[in-house]
Enzyme design. Structure first.
Site, PDB file in Angstrom:
ATOM      1  N   GLU A 151       3.183  -4.823   8.884  1.00 31.18           N
ATOM      2  CA  GLU A 151       3.515  -3.569   8.200  1.00 31.18           C
ATOM      3  C   GLU A 151       4.526  -2.758   9.018  1.00 31.18           C
ATOM      4  O   GLU A 151       5.401  -2.082   8.457  1.00 31.18           O
ATOM      5  CB  GLU A 151       2.267  -2.750   7.857  1.00 31.18           C
ATOM      6  CG  GLU A 151       1.446  -2.268   9.022  1.00 31.18           C
ATOM      7  CD  GLU A 151       0.404  -3.275   9.496  1.00 31.18           C
ATOM      8  OE1 GLU A 151       0.641  -4.494   9.345  1.00 31.18           O
ATOM      9  OE2 GLU A 151      -0.630  -2.851  10.037  1.00 31.18           O
ATOM     10  N   ASN A 164     -13.034  -4.969  13.487  1.00 28.47           N
ATOM     11  CA  ASN A 164     -13.468  -3.728  12.842  1.00 28.47           C
ATOM     12  C   ASN A 164     -14.928  -3.811  12.395  1.00 28.47           C
ATOM     13  O   ASN A 164     -15.654  -2.829  12.443  1.00 28.47           O
ATOM     14  CB  ASN A 164     -12.478  -3.291  11.735  1.00 28.47           C
ATOM     15  CG  ASN A 164     -12.896  -3.675  10.349  1.00 28.47           C
ATOM     16  OD1 ASN A 164     -13.807  -3.091   9.779  1.00 28.47           O
ATOM     17  ND2 ASN A 164     -12.236  -4.694   9.807  1.00 28.47           N
ATOM     18  N   CYS A 171       0.849  -1.200   0.000  1.00 29.17           N
ATOM     19  CA  CYS A 171       0.000   0.000   0.000  1.00 29.17           C
ATOM     20  C   CYS A 171       0.883   1.248   0.000  1.00 29.17           C
ATOM     21  O   CYS A 171       1.859   1.315   0.743  1.00 29.17           O
ATOM     22  CB  CYS A 171      -0.868  -0.017   1.258  1.00 29.17           C
ATOM     23  SG  CYS A 171      -1.829   1.491   1.449  1.00 29.17           S
ATOM     24  N   CYS A 230      -3.137   6.335   8.573  1.00 32.07           N
ATOM     25  CA  CYS A 230      -4.091   5.839   7.586  1.00 32.07           C
ATOM     26  C   CYS A 230      -5.502   6.056   8.130  1.00 32.07           C
ATOM     27  O   CYS A 230      -5.853   5.560   9.194  1.00 32.07           O
ATOM     28  CB  CYS A 230      -3.830   4.365   7.321  1.00 32.07           C
ATOM     29  SG  CYS A 230      -5.124   3.647   6.323  1.00 32.07           S
ATOM     30  N   SER A 263     -12.563  -6.186   5.385  1.00 25.85           N
ATOM     31  CA  SER A 263     -12.156  -7.390   4.654  1.00 25.85           C
ATOM     32  C   SER A 263     -13.294  -7.977   3.838  1.00 25.85           C
ATOM     33  O   SER A 263     -13.215  -9.118   3.374  1.00 25.85           O
ATOM     34  CB  SER A 263     -11.634  -8.445   5.641  1.00 25.85           C
ATOM     35  OG  SER A 263     -10.519  -7.953   6.341  1.00 25.85           O
TER      36      SER A 263
END
Lengths: 277, 277
Positions: A122, A219, A92, A189, A261
């Site tokens: 990440e 989430n 990303c 982000c 997702s």
């Protein structure tokens, strides 16, 4: 039944982009799952023969390897290339940017502070771009600053997390008071917050709300709880098969949102089903 | 009477340094008053023939001109040099640093934000070092950010004020959320706070407290009010002639502090007088 989608829902920009990239490379493999949704990884496998590698040792020469949105540590990238694999980078851009900042700033002799979770892939990737690994520090709470000895009195800091900005600012404020220079790169982000804000807005104007996503996904559960605050008729489902037509009795407008997702095609199936009620 | 001095009082580092420099240049003139204390400027005039110029037009060729701690705008410095004057720079290092930061950062295409008062001479000087004067912004309150249009989304910021750090951090936090990069240089001058903290400490352990400074000086009045919080027998005087021996009756220890414009020799006269009681 009339249906309205939240202004922001489902996949973030980076994931959409990575899937598009993967679809362009048939017979490849992703390094780690591209997304935490089995339906979607199955679809990529079945329609495009995009496989899944979990370890670098799985990689064979001439393989086409897709790096997922999270990015990978620098050493892993080097190893992939040494194996003569074709590397397709779907990292990303919101991850590539902090990687490059950490690289450049540590070369310019700034100490590095990353706001994020050391265990997240990440964050591991971003950290790996520091020149002096001993002077790249990863924290989640301001209190952790007390345990850090920076090499320089010039600090560069990036955020690689979906955690609250307020905590990041607290950390930055402490840094400013104790150091000669602090370079703050706004790499936060916003994707998670955008879906949440949009769910909050739409759930206020509809009389029934459907949240689509994994029942174990934190989430998705958070989206559901935000919707319940504004609309008591809010339901969490994983796909269209779980819809119950009684939910829509005497209702005029159904709002839709989806976890990060949840692929668009699952959302579309739900929308199509509700519109038939 | 036993006397104890606060751990920090009177002139700050920059003023002490400037006076030392001025004493080294007999028959010179300062550009604006070196310090807001007539006794001290008289002393420099009488003992070293250091005069006072208020306007650039006062300067004559071959004059030796001392730039005071506040610094001067870049254009004024250029004009001084063009008049063939010998320029002695006594600008406080805590002012030179932000001048150089503003110069360097604006050359690197950062928009500049200065936390300070636009009317203060040191702020005017610092601001003048910006390459694009339209993109050097001076504010005192976070609300003023709403009226600013920065040229770039990279902001460099310096503090040139003795105002509260908390307000500076509020401003910086807003900048961070709205810009790609914020470079925060910690140029806050702590001198005022050091004298205040020291006055607070010492006034807790003495039974009488003497504050020396101008009765119209806001920083001296603030020192006096801090002392009164901890020691009801706190007195504000301008010099030794105002001492009253009854203040020290039945007292054991007298604390001393002084405003930022009070020279050491005035303080010493007060100490000598009190010790005789």
């Amino acid at each position: 039944m009339k249906v309205k989608l939240a202004s922001s829902y489902g996949f973030c920009f980076g994931v959409k982009r990575a899937i598009k990239i993967a679809e362009g490379y048939e017979n490849s493999a992703t390094m780690g799952p591209l997304i935490h949704n089995q339906n979607e990884t199955d679809r990529l496998q079945n329609d495009y023969n995009v496989g899944l590698y979990r370890e670098l040792t799985d990689v064979k020469p001439k393989d086409t390897i897709i790096i997922r949105t999270h990015g990978i540590p620098r050493a892993d990238l080097k190893e992939l290339k040494s194996k003569d694999a074709k590397v397709i980078n779907a990292t990303c851009p919101f991850v590539t940017t902090p990687q490059q900042i950490v690289k450049k700033m540590s070369e310019k002799e700034y100490s590095i502070l990353i706001f994020g979770d050391e265990e997240h892939p990440e964050v591991k990737g971003v950290k790996s771009y520091g020149k002096d690994q001993e002077d790249v520090h990863v924290i989640l709470e301001p209190e952790e600053l007390n345990n850090i000895r920076f090499k320089y009195d010039k600090i560069a800091t990036v955020a690689q997390t979906t955690k609250k900005k307020e905590i990041y600012l607290q950390i930055v404020n402490e840094l400013i008071l104790k150091n000669k220079e602090v370079r703050v790169f706004n790499t936060i982000c916003d994707a998670t917050f955008e879906n949440q804000d949009a769910a909050r807005d739409i759930s206020k104007e509809v009389d029934v709300m459907v949240v689509i996503g994994g029942k174990n996904s934190s989430n998705t559960k958070q989206l559901h709880s935000i919707c319940l605050e504004n609309c008591e008729n809010s339901y969490l489902i994983e796909n269209a098969s779980e819809l119950n037509k009684f939910w829509f009795d005497n209702k005029k407008l159904c709002g839709i949102t989806a976890g990060a997702s949840t692929p668009d095609w699952i959302i579309q199936q739900v929308v199509d089903s509700i519109e038939k009620y």
